[in-house]
Design a protein around this motif. Structure first.
Motif, short mmCIF file in Angstrom:
data_model
loop_
_atom_site.label_atom_id
_atom_site.label_comp_id
_atom_site.label_asym_id
_atom_site.label_seq_id
_atom_site.Cartn_x
_atom_site.Cartn_y
_atom_site.Cartn_z
N LEU B 359 0.84 -1.20 0.00
CA LEU B 359 0.00 0.00 0.00
C LEU B 359 0.87 1.25 0.00
O LEU B 359 0.63 2.19 -0.75
CB LEU B 359 -0.93 0.00 1.23
N ARG B 360 1.91 1.21 0.81
CA ARG B 360 2.78 2.39 0.86
C ARG B 360 3.47 2.58 -0.49
O ARG B 360 3.60 3.70 -0.98
CB ARG B 360 3.82 2.24 1.97
N ARG B 361 3.85 1.51 -1.11
CA ARG B 361 4.54 1.63 -2.42
C ARG B 361 3.59 2.16 -3.49
O ARG B 361 4.03 2.78 -4.46
CB ARG B 361 5.13 0.31 -2.83
N VAL B 362 2.30 1.90 -3.31
CA VAL B 362 1.32 2.46 -4.25
C VAL B 362 1.43 3.97 -4.22
O VAL B 362 1.60 4.63 -5.25
CB VAL B 362 -0.12 2.03 -3.88
N GLU B 442 1.31 2.67 -14.11
CA GLU B 442 1.94 2.98 -15.40
C GLU B 442 3.44 2.78 -15.29
O GLU B 442 4.06 3.21 -14.32
CB GLU B 442 1.66 4.43 -15.81
N SER B 443 4.02 2.13 -16.28
CA SER B 443 5.46 1.93 -16.27
C SER B 443 6.14 3.20 -16.77
O SER B 443 5.49 4.05 -17.40
CB SER B 443 5.81 0.78 -17.22
N PRO C 2 3.12 -6.19 -6.40
CA PRO C 2 2.12 -6.42 -7.45
C PRO C 2 1.62 -5.13 -8.09
O PRO C 2 1.47 -4.11 -7.43
CB PRO C 2 0.99 -7.11 -6.69
N TYR C 3 1.38 -5.17 -9.35
CA TYR C 3 0.72 -4.12 -10.12
C TYR C 3 1.54 -2.85 -10.30
O TYR C 3 1.07 -1.91 -10.94
CB TYR C 3 -0.65 -3.77 -9.51
N VAL C 4 2.71 -2.76 -9.73
CA VAL C 4 3.56 -1.58 -9.97
C VAL C 4 4.71 -2.02 -10.86
O VAL C 4 5.57 -2.79 -10.44
CB VAL C 4 4.11 -1.00 -8.65
N PRO C 5 4.70 -1.56 -12.11
CA PRO C 5 5.71 -2.05 -13.06
C PRO C 5 7.13 -1.54 -12.78
O PRO C 5 8.09 -2.21 -13.12
CB PRO C 5 5.24 -1.50 -14.41
N ASN C 6 7.27 -0.35 -12.20
CA ASN C 6 8.60 0.26 -12.09
C ASN C 6 9.54 -0.50 -11.18
O ASN C 6 9.21 -0.89 -10.07
CB ASN C 6 8.48 1.71 -11.63
N ARG C 11 12.94 3.72 -10.99
CA ARG C 11 12.72 4.74 -9.97
C ARG C 11 13.93 5.65 -9.85
O ARG C 11 13.80 6.87 -9.76
CB ARG C 11 12.40 4.09 -8.62
N ASP C 12 15.13 5.05 -9.85
CA ASP C 12 16.34 5.87 -9.74
C ASP C 12 16.43 6.85 -10.90
O ASP C 12 16.73 8.04 -10.71
CB ASP C 12 17.59 4.98 -9.72
N GLU C 13 16.12 6.36 -12.09
CA GLU C 13 16.18 7.24 -13.27
C GLU C 13 15.19 8.38 -13.14
O GLU C 13 15.48 9.53 -13.46
CB GLU C 13 15.86 6.45 -14.54
#
Lengths: 125, 496, 451
Positions: B359-362, B442-443, C2-6, C11-13
């Motif tokens: 959750l925090r990473r979200v 989003e990537s 999960p669900y976070v592609p980065n 992130r560093d970039e």
């Protein structure tokens, strides 16, 4: 272009005095700002109204605007043609696009309104 | 496939234009009891003379029609959908599987508590999780959408003040508030008092202090606000409001920026609503169903809608979970049953998948993504508020307007680039606003593509504005005549 | 994660691009003393396998019409859901789309809702319908608000035979406004007509449900007449399947028709999501709450659909909006549109006839059980009320042990009906199901009588 011979308000209404009545509408500047008008709620005939009160509302696709009574009195007529074709306010704001006729209660209220030149100044800025 | 009908080109005819009398798409088993003569049993006075005119389609025709309609929709599974304040994040498919389980989908709301322990346990669990995440003490899952949660919140505020002598008459909202805020407080019998935001887009605390008096029941805030900016003076604001005996309500639409980072309850908010279809990944469905639970601090818990899922560990009833109907101070009900339960199931599984760290990473990634975009776009578009944004930010297309291109045109041109447009013309305090919320799903690659598209459009505005003004050209239809729609008011298919 | 592609590298970039050293620096506005530094006390993270196990165990603790012979109704029904409905609503093009603000990229959603509006208009016979409301209960409340706005009166008359859930929501929606709610009494399960006229004086609206909570067909014509005579609006909460055969609200001259559309292709879902609908005459079109989709064309003459009359809605009118509704029930409305497309004219009619036939077969079979009778004499559609010689709660307990849920106990909702059971029958019930209920009920009563 504001028409000469009419009086104007800060809230973009125009007034044409015809005897004891004031014919009221929206200025060319206002209709340009609003965009295509799709609906106007007919002002209530016979209603007593004070200067500054909301006379009616006018709708474009994405906005609603209030039209304020520039003078006090009784609403004696409303432009029924706008029911079928509200775009008359856009195409002929000072003529066929008139909105309401108010029987003046106090003629001196007209003195407080702007002339065409004063209104031009306002909208230029 | 398109069909020419008079002068109108029709991409996909309506179901009423398709099909043919006699076709049917669904068969029932044969009737196994004597068929009733309706006239005899109900009486002719109750009966319709002719059956309603419904389409006659076979099953394959129905499937084709709706499949072709589906193909005309942009959607999150396809590409970026950066609508500000909507949090169009990826919708996990495990959520869908969970909600489709027979034990949830097939469950009837009149089932005895003993036979739906799993459902009440889930509701109780989710309510507790939402409270924990937000620092609130009690949560009702009953409101079926955010606006309904706001209404419930305002009614709770009213009930609270009434208990204290009088309901008071006003609720303050900033001019940047979402339209549902003033609409909801009005339904709760309050008068909306709007205060202007300061030059930095945040609440003008002095203006607020001057406006708050003992007629104010509550102040509705969004934080981060609708510009995507965190109200850094929020504690002061809350103190000012509490000082006048009023409540502070949080519109939780932007909670995505706060998960695991800051809890509204800790900050001092008294009550709030959540949008499960935004922050908690339940799909938007093209406009619902959503879910807008309302959370409160302990002193307001008695006012929550009834019934509330409850737990009796002693199992004195013979089972552990039950619905508590004994709530004499409750504001009542904002939904016929318990709210959009199947949407709650999706939020529940989402939280389980993420856990506290997730959750925090979200929030961290949502805020990182937005800041990254802001950094990359601020040279090509006007950035009215240049500080650190949270999960969303607002651009202004004022530079483009000088070339005759408005935010609306930029939005339409984005569709040609395969992205959905951001929110436009909101918040109202920014001219030619483009409110962008990428979300954490989003990537970087997707964000870079979006940046490229926006930059390309900015260049087009300078060198080839007609491309932007004439957009979209790659969607099934071009720009639609909204004036005609408002004038003709064709909201119902008529046989011509 | 999960669900976070980065990745960390991504992130560093990105952090480097922004010019900050860590993600922490992106929250400067959050006051340090309230920054959450702990660990949220929530379960997880769980893998899909673990989540699946956990939710299946929760779902497994719930009984449904698949494990039990259920005759529960009272506004939510376990009709059969055609496979195509679920197929279409599961399409991510529909489910993962949002509100169609950019019409050109949302024609799928917009056209399906336009079709839904048209279907609602045809079922009710009225001229215009909106894109949906949360549920039948809030639809009634919104209709009351419409009437209050249109007449500027502060009095609502609602039949006491309107579902208790609906009346509760109506009461909450109007609780903060200066509005009086009068409940019209019932006689033999129907809205009592003698004296009704007087009750309606000064009313903004009169609300009736048809079929009502007890499944009975109301004297809608008389209710409408009374409303008109009083200068108020008539509001009828109607059942969409019943409208295949029953006189439409338009036939009665009803001003606003609302109702619960869950039975059109949605499962019971423990009461939500449901589907509210509303239809009215053109006269009141501008007062309709919620979204309305309109047809139009683009510059090349291609037909398309857009949200229209948005100036009624909260995002434009704000505190002067006709309602505060924003997100509604679009996907559920889609389910209804697919359902009605599959059934069609003949199918819906056949469904209604089957339901009436089965419910009447059941009523007769159950009324033949010694000591059991039909509580009310009027015609009914899908549900009916049985009066038992024992408490309904006790009967339910006993029958539950036999794997049968005979219906909803009316005593929870209406005084003096502790021995009454509201029995609901759908096309899914077979003759055998009904016969099983009848014999089981008989056994319970005989046993109770014996003791």
């Amino acid at each position: 272009m504001a028409e000469a011979g009419l009086k104007f308000t800060k809230s973009h209404e125009w007034i044409r005095v015809e005897g004891g009545d004031a014919v009221v509408g929206l200025t060319d500047y206002a209709q340009g700002e609003l965009g295509d008008i799709v609906f106007i709620e007919q002002p209530e005939k016979g209603k007593d109204i004070a200067s500054g009160d909301v006379l009616t509302t006018v709708e474009s696709v994405k906005s609603v605007s209030e039209i304020f009574a520039p003078v006090s009195g009784e609403v004696v007529d409303a432009n029924a043609a706008l029911d079928d074709d509200p775009s008359l306010i856009n195409s002929d704001p000072y003529g066929q696009g008139w909105i309401a006729k108010i029987r003046l209660r106090d003629k001196s209220e007209i003195d407080g309104t702007m002339t065409a030149e004063e209104y031009e100044e306002l909208t230029k800025g | 496939m398109s069909v020419e009908v008079a002068r109108e080109v029709v991409l996909e005819p309506t179901i009423f234009e398709e099909g043919r009398e006699g076709r049917r798409g669904y068969a029932l088993p044969p009737l196994d009891v004597p068929e009733i003569d309706l006239e005899e049993v109900l009486g002719p006075g109750f009966l319709r003379e002719a059956p309603p005119s419904l389409p006659d389609l076979s099953e394959p025709e129905v499937v084709r029609h709706f499949t072709r309609l589906a193909e005309m929709n942009h959607h999150v599974d396809r590409a970026i959908y950066p609508l500000g304040s909507c949090t169009m994040k990826y919708n996990p498919k495990i959520n869908e599987e969970a909600a489709a389980l027979e034990g949830f989908a097939g469950l009837h709301p009149e089932t005895d508590a003993r036979d739906c322990q799993g459902a009440i346990a889930l509701m109780h669990g989710l309510a507790r999780m939402l409270a924990e995440i937000s620092g609130m003490d009690a949560v009702s899952l009953e409101p079926p959408a955010g606006a309904s949660g706001e209404l419930a919140g305002m009614l709770i505020a009213r009930a609270y003040h009434r208990d204290r002598g009088r309901p008071r008459s006003k609720v303050i909202v900033p001019d940047s508030a979402h339209g549902t805020n003033p609409a909801s407080l009005t339904l709760a019998g309050y008068e909306a008092v709007e205060i202007a935001s300061g030059p930095d887009g945040r609440i003008d605390v002095d203006a607020l202090a001057a406006t708050v008096d003992d007629e104010v029941a509550a102040v509705m805030l969004t934080n981060p606000n609708t510009l995507g900016v965190y109200e850094s003076r929020v504690r002061e604001i809350i103190d000012v409001v509490h000082g006048a005996g009023a409540l502070v309500y949080l519109d939780g639409a932007n909670l995505n920026a706060s998960l695991g980072v800051v809890r509204p309850g800790d900050v001092g908010f008294d009550l709030m609503h959540y949008n499960l279809h935004k922050t908690f990944s339940s799909p938007h469905g093209g406009g619902g169903p959503g879910s807008g639970p309302v959370g409160v601090k302990a002193f307001l818990a008695d006012y929550l809608p009834w019934p509330m899922p409850a737990r009796d560990e002693t199992e004195s009833r013979g089972y552990e979970y039950y619905f508590d109907y004994d709530r004499p101070k409750s504001i009542g009900k904002v939904h016929g049953w318990f709210g959009n339960f199947l949407v709650a199931v999706k939020a529940y599984t989402y939280i389980l998948r993420l856990g506290p760290d997730g959750l925090r990473r979200v929030a961290e990634n949502a805020v990182l993504n937005a800041n990254y975009l802001q950094e990359k776009l601020k040279d090509d578009y006007e950035l009215p508020y240049a500080g650190r944004c949270q999960h969303e930010f607002v651009l202004s297309a004022t530079r483009q307007k000088e070339k005759g291109v408005r935010a609306l045109d930029v939005a339409k041109r984005l569709l040609d680039y395969g992205a959905h447009a951001p929110t436009i013309y909101f918040p109202l305090i920014v001219k030619e606003a483009l409110m962008i919320e990428p979300t954490e799903t989003e990537s970087k690659a997707s964000l870079d593509r979006f940046v490229e598209a926006m930059r390309a459009i900015a260049r087009e505005c300078e060198t080839a504005p007609d491309l932007v003004l004439g957009a979209p050209t790659t969607t099934p239809v071009g720009r639609l005549d909204e004036v005609r729609a408002a004038k003709d008011l064709d909201v119902c298919w008529e046989r011509s | 994660m999960p669900y976070v592609p980065n990745t960390d590298r991504d992130r560093d970039e990105m952090l480097a691009s922004i010019g900050v050293a860590s993600v922490d620096e992106l929250f400067p506005g959050v006051p340090a003393d309230v920054r959450f530094r702990g660990v949220l006390d929530v379960p997880g993270p769980l893998s899909e396998i673990e989540v699946d196990r956990h939710v299946r165990s929760l779902a497994g603790r719930n009984k449904t019409a698949r494990d039990t012979l259920s005759f529960l109704g009272a506004g939510v029904y376990a009709h059969a859901v055609p496979s195509v409905v679920r197929h279409v609503t599961s399409m991510p093009q529909f489910s993962t789309a949002y509100t169609p603000y950019q019409a050109e990229a949302s024609q799928g959603t917009l056209q399906s809702i336009y079709e839904f509006q048209t279907l609602v208009a045809r079922l009710t016979g009225l001229e215009v319908a909106n894109a949906s409301l949360y549920d039948g209960a809030s639809a009634v409340a919104e209709a009351a608000l419409l009437a209050i706005g249109a007449t500027r009166r502060g009095r609502i008359v609602v039949a006491s035979t309107v579902s208790p859930q609906v009346r509760a929501v109506l009461s909450t929606y109007l609780s903060a406004l200066d509005v009086e709610i009068i409940e019209a009494p019932a006689e033999d399960g129907l809205t009592a007509i003698p004296g009704f006229d007087r009750l309606c004086e000064g009313a903004a609206a009169v609300i009736v449900q048809h079929p009502n909570f007890f499944g009975l067909l109301e004297p809608v014509g008389e209710v409408v007449h009374a409303a008109k005579a009083a200068g108020g609006l008539s509001i009828a909460s109607v059942d969409p399947i019943a409208l295949a055969v029953l006189k439409s609200p338009a036939d009665y001259g009803v001003d606003v028709a609302v109702g619960e559309g869950q039975s059109l292709g949605s499962p019971p879902g423990f009461g939500g999501p449901l589907l509210g609908f509303m239809a009215t005459t053109r006269k009141h079109l501008r007062r309709l709450p919620g979204r309305i989709i309109g047809a139009t064309t683009d510059a090349r003459g291609r037909r398309g659909y857009v949200m229209t009359l948005q100036t009624r809605e909260q995002h434009i009118r704000r505190e002067k909006a006709t309602s505060n509704i924003c997100t509604n029930q679009a996907l559920v409305a889609l389910a209804a549109a697919v359902y009605l497309s599959l059934l069609g004219r003949e199918g819906l009619r056949e469904l209604a006839v089957q339901i009436v036939s089965k419910s009447h077969y059941a009523a007769s079979a159950l009324a033949r059980v010694e000591g059991v009778k039909l509580r009310f004499g009027g015609p009914f559609f899908r549900e009916f009320v049985l009066e038992l010689p024992v408490s309904a709660t006790v009967a339910k307990e006993e029958l539950s042990r036999a794997g049968i849920w005979p219906g909803v106990s009316c005593g929870c909702y209406y005084d003096g009906m502790e021995n009454c059971l509201l029995v609901s029958v759908t096309e899914r019930h077979t003759k055998d199901d009904v016969d099983t209920l009848a014999s089981a009920l008989e056994a319970v009563i005989v046993e109770r009588r014996g003791s």
